[in-house]
Scaffold this active site. Structure first.
Site, PDB file in Angstrom:
ATOM      1  CG  ASN A 149      -0.377   0.037   2.396  1.00  0.00           C
ATOM      2  OD1 ASN A 149       0.676  -0.497   2.822  1.00  0.00           O
ATOM      3  ND2 ASN A 149      -0.757   0.842   3.391  1.00  0.00           N
ATOM      4  CE  LYS A 172       8.124 -10.928  -0.148  1.00  0.00           C
ATOM      5  NZ  LYS A 172       7.214 -10.438  -1.268  1.00  0.00           N
ATOM      6  N   GLY A 225       3.081  -5.114   7.333  1.00  0.00           N
ATOM      7  CA  GLY A 225       2.272  -6.125   6.853  1.00  0.00           C
ATOM      8  C   GLY A 225       1.046  -6.468   7.678  1.00  0.00           C
ATOM      9  CD  GLU A 247       5.310   0.006  12.995  1.00  0.00           C
ATOM     10  OE1 GLU A 247       3.760   0.100  13.248  1.00  0.00           O
ATOM     11  OE2 GLU A 247       5.835   0.225  13.943  1.00  0.00           O
ATOM     12  CB  CYS A 281      -1.518   0.782   8.422  1.00  0.00           C
ATOM     13  SG  CYS A 281      -0.310   1.716   8.381  1.00  0.00           S
ATOM     14  CD  GLU A 378      -5.755  -3.673   8.793  1.00  0.00           C
ATOM     15  OE1 GLU A 378      -5.364  -4.723   8.480  1.00  0.00           O
ATOM     16  OE2 GLU A 378      -5.193  -2.694   8.940  1.00  0.00           O
ATOM     17  CD  GLU A 457       9.303   0.765  10.283  1.00  0.00           C
ATOM     18  OE1 GLU A 457      10.156   0.638   9.727  1.00  0.00           O
ATOM     19  OE2 GLU A 457       7.941   0.594   9.923  1.00  0.00           O
TER      20      GLU A 457
HETATM   21  P1  NAD Z   1       0.898  -9.022   4.017  1.00  0.00           P
HETATM   22  O1  NAD Z   1       1.001  -9.412   5.383  1.00  0.00           O
HETATM   23  O2  NAD Z   1      -0.088 -10.090   3.332  1.00  0.00           O
HETATM   24  O3  NAD Z   1       2.094  -8.934   3.155  1.00  0.00           O
HETATM   25  C1  NAD Z   1       3.117  -8.017   3.759  1.00  0.00           C
HETATM   26  C2  NAD Z   1       4.468  -8.640   3.177  1.00  0.00           C
HETATM   27  O4  NAD Z   1       4.924 -10.032   3.566  1.00  0.00           O
HETATM   28  C3  NAD Z   1       4.445  -8.869   1.627  1.00  0.00           C
HETATM   29  O5  NAD Z   1       5.653  -8.532   0.949  1.00  0.00           O
HETATM   30  C4  NAD Z   1       4.340 -10.531   1.491  1.00  0.00           C
HETATM   31  O6  NAD Z   1       4.506 -10.936   0.452  1.00  0.00           O
HETATM   32  C5  NAD Z   1       4.983 -10.860   2.840  1.00  0.00           C
HETATM   33  N1  NAD Z   1       4.975 -12.225   3.153  1.00  0.00           N
HETATM   34  C6  NAD Z   1       3.643 -12.902   2.856  1.00  0.00           C
HETATM   35  N2  NAD Z   1       3.784 -14.175   3.585  1.00  0.00           N
HETATM   36  C7  NAD Z   1       5.055 -14.149   4.171  1.00  0.00           C
HETATM   37  C8  NAD Z   1       5.550 -15.176   5.254  1.00  0.00           C
HETATM   38  N3  NAD Z   1       5.228 -16.359   5.593  1.00  0.00           N
HETATM   39  N4  NAD Z   1       6.836 -14.827   5.582  1.00  0.00           N
HETATM   40  C9  NAD Z   1       7.467 -13.367   5.566  1.00  0.00           C
HETATM   41  N5  NAD Z   1       6.795 -12.645   4.666  1.00  0.00           N
HETATM   42  C10 NAD Z   1       5.616 -12.967   4.024  1.00  0.00           C
HETATM   43  O7  NAD Z   1       0.225  -7.672   4.053  1.00  0.00           O
HETATM   44  P2  NAD Z   1      -0.296  -6.593   2.685  1.00  0.00           P
HETATM   45  O8  NAD Z   1      -1.637  -7.271   2.185  1.00  0.00           O
HETATM   46  O9  NAD Z   1       0.749  -6.645   1.776  1.00  0.00           O
HETATM   47  O10 NAD Z   1      -0.399  -5.271   3.221  1.00  0.00           O
HETATM   48  C11 NAD Z   1      -1.686  -4.989   4.172  1.00  0.00           C
HETATM   49  C12 NAD Z   1      -1.402  -4.840   5.511  1.00  0.00           C
HETATM   50  O11 NAD Z   1      -0.371  -4.121   5.862  1.00  0.00           O
HETATM   51  C13 NAD Z   1      -2.550  -4.298   6.227  1.00  0.00           C
HETATM   52  O12 NAD Z   1      -2.669  -4.939   7.370  1.00  0.00           O
HETATM   53  C14 NAD Z   1      -1.874  -2.907   6.598  1.00  0.00           C
HETATM   54  O13 NAD Z   1      -2.459  -2.461   7.916  1.00  0.00           O
HETATM   55  C15 NAD Z   1      -0.707  -3.200   6.841  1.00  0.00           C
HETATM   56  N6  NAD Z   1       0.257  -1.968   6.986  1.00  0.00           N
HETATM   57  C16 NAD Z   1       0.649  -1.755   8.144  1.00  0.00           C
HETATM   58  C17 NAD Z   1       1.606  -0.208   8.017  1.00  0.00           C
HETATM   59  C18 NAD Z   1       2.018   0.230   9.333  1.00  0.00           C
HETATM   60  O14 NAD Z   1       2.893   0.879   9.432  1.00  0.00           O
HETATM   61  N7  NAD Z   1       1.621  -0.259  10.748  1.00  0.00           N
HETATM   62  C19 NAD Z   1       1.846   0.301   7.112  1.00  0.00           C
HETATM   63  C20 NAD Z   1       1.310  -0.488   5.859  1.00  0.00           C
HETATM   64  C21 NAD Z   1       0.437  -1.432   5.827  1.00  0.00           C
END
Ligand code: NAD
Length: 476
Positions: A149, A172, A225, A247, A281, A378, A457
Site C-alpha cells: 500500500n 522483498k 504488513g 508494523e 494502516c 481491519e 520506525e
Molecule cells: P501481507 O501481510 O499480506 O504481506 C506483507 C508482506 O509480507 C508482503 O511482502 C508479503 O509477500 C510478505 N509475506 C507473505 N507471507 C509471508 C511469510 N510467511 N513470511 C514473510 N513474509 C511474508 O500484507 P499486505 O496485504 O501486503 O499489506 C496490508 C497490511 O499491511 C494491512 O494489514 C495494513 O494495515 C498493513 N500495513 C501496516 C503499516 C504500518 O506501518 N503499521 C503500513 C502499511 C500497511
C-alpha cells in the site's frame, strides 16, 4: 512492457520465474513482468549482502551522506514520473502517488543527515583510571519485507536507516507492486553504493520470507504488513533469536465531539477514512461521534462521501482510485454484507462499480456498535462506520476498545478534551483536528497493542532497530 528484475550482488536478474504486474485501474494494462526469486537466489543475495556489509560498515559518515543524499535527490527530481508508475501499479491517485514519492526522497535526505549524527557517549568509569565509551554499530544484514500500500515510502523508510547505520539490505517488496521497488533499487544501484550492499529479491512472500528469517547471516527483519503474517515473522525470528520489528494493522478511531468545527471534522474524516481508497494502516475506519453533533455530521458526511469521484487512479479529477486487486475487492464487499447482517445501516456506497478495474463506491455505515465485527476487524478498504457516543468519556472508552493501537484522532475545539485525549488515547500516534493518516517523515511512526511490535520506525528513533550498542572499557 517493462521487465522488473531482481538485484543480486550488483547484477540485475530476471531469473527463471516471473509474474505479470497488472494495473488495478485497468486489468487489461499489463505494466510489466516481475522477477520472482527462487530460494537459491535469495541465498545468493544474503551471501552477497553479508560479504559487502563488512566494507560498508567501515564507510565514513561523509560517504554515507553523499550516497543517501544522491538517492534522495534523484527520487525528488523524478517524483512525477515515479508517482505515475506508483499510481498505475498500486491505484492511489496521481497526486497521492507523487506525494508518496516525494516523501521517499525526503526520507533519504533525512537519513543522509543522520549519517553525520550517529551518536555515541563517553562516561567516566566507576573505577579509577578507566574510561568507558558507548557506540552504535551496524547490526549486519537486514531483511526488509514490505506491503503493497506504500510501495516506495515503506521501502524507503526501512532501507534508508538500514544503510545510514552501516547495514546491508536484502529487500522483498509485495507481489502487487514490483515496479516501484525496482525503480527505487535502480536509483540505489546507480548511487555509488558498493555492489551487494543493497539487494532486491521480489517474489512470493510465503517462500522468500522464511528463507530470510531462517538464514543465519540475516541479523534482523523489519516487516510491515498484516497481523497474521507479522505473527509468523515474529515467531520465526524468536526461534532464530533474531531482532525483529513489525508494523501491522489498525482499526483507527476518529472521535468527533459536539464542539468540533463541522467542516474540519468532515474533511478529516473523509480524508482519513477514504483517501488512498481506505488502504492505509492509519485509515480512520471508526468515526465515533457525540450526540449533539451526530445528525449534522451524518448528513454532511453522507453528502460528501456520495459525491466522491471514483475512477482511474491517473485520471485528473479522480478522488478515490481502485482497490488493489480482485481478492481485496471481494473482501471489502464481504465486509459490507457482514456489517448489514450485524444490523448496521448502509448510508451510501458499498457497491462494486463495473468496469475494467477493481472499483467500489466508498461505503459509510450508521447504527453500528463497537463490538460488531465491522468495528473490530481491519477491512483495509473504502469502508467506514459511525458509532454514536453519549459524551467525551464514552467516546474515549470506545476509541480504546480495540486490539489495535496505531493512530487515534479527535476533532474538538476544547483544549481540555484535546489534552486529555493526547494523554489517554491508547495509540502510538494521536491527531487533533487532523486526519488519522498523514504523518511527518522526521518523527517516529508506529503503534501500541496489536499494531506494532519492537522498536519504532522513522526519525532518529529508527536507530534503535538498525543499530546495536557496544560498550568499551579502557585502562588509560
Ligand atoms: P501481507 O501481510 O499480506 O504481506 C506483507 C508482506 O509480507 C508482503 O511482502 C508479503 O509477500 C510478505 N509475506 C507473505 N507471507 C509471508 C511469510 N510467511 N513470511 C514473510 N513474509 C511474508 O500484507 P499486505 O496485504 O501486503 O499489506 C496490508 C497490511 O499491511 C494491512 O494489514 C495494513 O494495515 C498493513 N500495513 C501496516 C503499516 C504500518 O506501518 N503499521 C503500513 C502499511 C500497511
Amino acid at each position: 512492457m517493462t521487465n522488473f528484475p531482481n538485484l543480486i550482488d550488483g547484477e540485475w536478474t530476471m531469473g527463471t520465474q516471473s509474474v505479470p504486474n497488472v494495473n488495478p485501474s485497468d486489468t487489461n494494462d499489463v505494466i510489466g513482468q516481475a522477477a520472482s526469486a527462487t530460494t537459491e537466489e535469495v541465498e545468493q543475495a544474503i551471501d552477497a549482502a553479508a560479504a559487502a556489509q563488512v566494507g560498508w560498515s567501515k564507510s565514513t559518515p561523509q560517504q554515507r551522506f553523499d550516497i543517501l543524499d544522491a538517492i534522495g535527490t534523484e527520487i525528488l527530481a523524478r517524483k512525477e514520473e515515479l508517482g505515475d508508475l506508483l499510481a498505475r501499479e498500486e491505484g492511489k491517485t496521481l497526486p497521492e502517488g507523487i506525494g508518496e514519492v516525494a516523501r521517499a526522497g525526503q526520507i533519504f535526505k533525512f537519513f543522509a543527515g543522520e549519517a553525520l549524527r550517529i551518536p555515541g557517549e563517553r562516561l567516566e568509569s566507576v573505577r579509577p583510571g578507566v574510561e568507558v565509551d558507548i557506540r552504535r554499530e551496524a547490526l549486519g544484514v537486514i531483511g526488509i519485507i514490505t506491503p503493497w500500500n506504500f510501495p516506495i515510502a515503506i521501502p524507503a523508510w526501512k532501507s534508508a536507516p538500514a544503510l545510514c547505520y552501516g547495514n546491508a539490505v536484502v529487500m522483498k517488496a509485495a507481489e502487487a507492486v514490483p515496479g516501484s521497488a525496482w525503480a527505487l533499487a535502480d536509483i540505489i544501484h546507480r548511487s555509488g553504493l558498493p555492489k551487494g550492499v543493497f539487494n532486491l529479491v521480489n517474489g512470493k512472500g510465503s517462500k522468500i520470507g522464511p528463507v530470510m528469517i531462517d538464514h543465519p547471516k540475516v541479523a534482523g527483519i523489519s516487516f510491515t504488513g498484516s497481523v497474521q503474517t507479522g505473527q509468523q515473522v515474529a515467531q520465526g525470528c524468536a526461534k532464530n533469536l533474531k531482532k525483529v520489528q513489525l508494523e501491522m494493522g489498525g482499526k483507527n478511531p476518529m472521535v468527533v465531539l459536539d464542539d468540533a468545527d463541522l467542516d474540519i471534522a468532515v474533511g478529516a474524516c473523509v480524508n482519513g477514512a477514504f483517501f488512498s481508497t481506505g488502504q492505509r494502516c492509519t485509515a480512520s475506519s471508526r468515526l465515533i461521534v457525540t450526540e449533539g453533533i451526530y445528525d449534522a455530521f451524518v448528513a454532511a458526511m453522507s453528502k460528501t462521501v456520495s459525491a466522491l469521484t471514483v475512477g482511474d487512479a491517473r485520471k485528473a479529477g479522480t478522488q478515490i482510485g481502485p482497490v488493489i486487486d480482485q481478492r481485496q475487492l471481494e473482501k471489502d464487499l464481504e465486509y459490507v454484507q457482514i456489517a448489514q447482517q450485524e444490523g448496521a445501516t448502509l448510508v451510501c456506497g458499498g457497491e462494486k462499480i463495473e468496469g475494467s478495474g477493481h472499483f467500489m463506491s466508498p461505503a459509510l455505515f450508521v447504527d453500528t456498535a463497537n463490538h460488531m465485527r465491522i468495528n473490530q476487524e481491519e477491512v483495509f478498504g473504502p469502508v467506514a462506520t459511525i458509532i454514536k457516543a453519549k459524551d467525551y468519556e464514552e467516546a474515549l472508552k470506545l476509541a480504546n476498545d480495540t486490539e489495535f493501537g496505531l493512530s487515534a484522532g479527535i476533532c474538538t475545539t476544547s483544549l481540555k478534551y484535546a489534552t486529555d485525549f493526547k494523554a489517554n488515547a491508547k495509540a502510538g500516534m494521536v491527531m487533533v483536528n487532523l486526519p488519522t493518516a498523514g504523518v511527518d517523515y522526521h518523527v517516529p511512526f508506529g503503534g501500541t497493542k496489536g499494531s506494532s511490535y519492537g522498536s519504532r520506525e522513522q526519525g532518529r528513533y529508527a536507530a534503535e532497530f538498525y543499530s546495536t550498542v557496544k560498550t568499551s572499557y579502557m585502562q588509560a
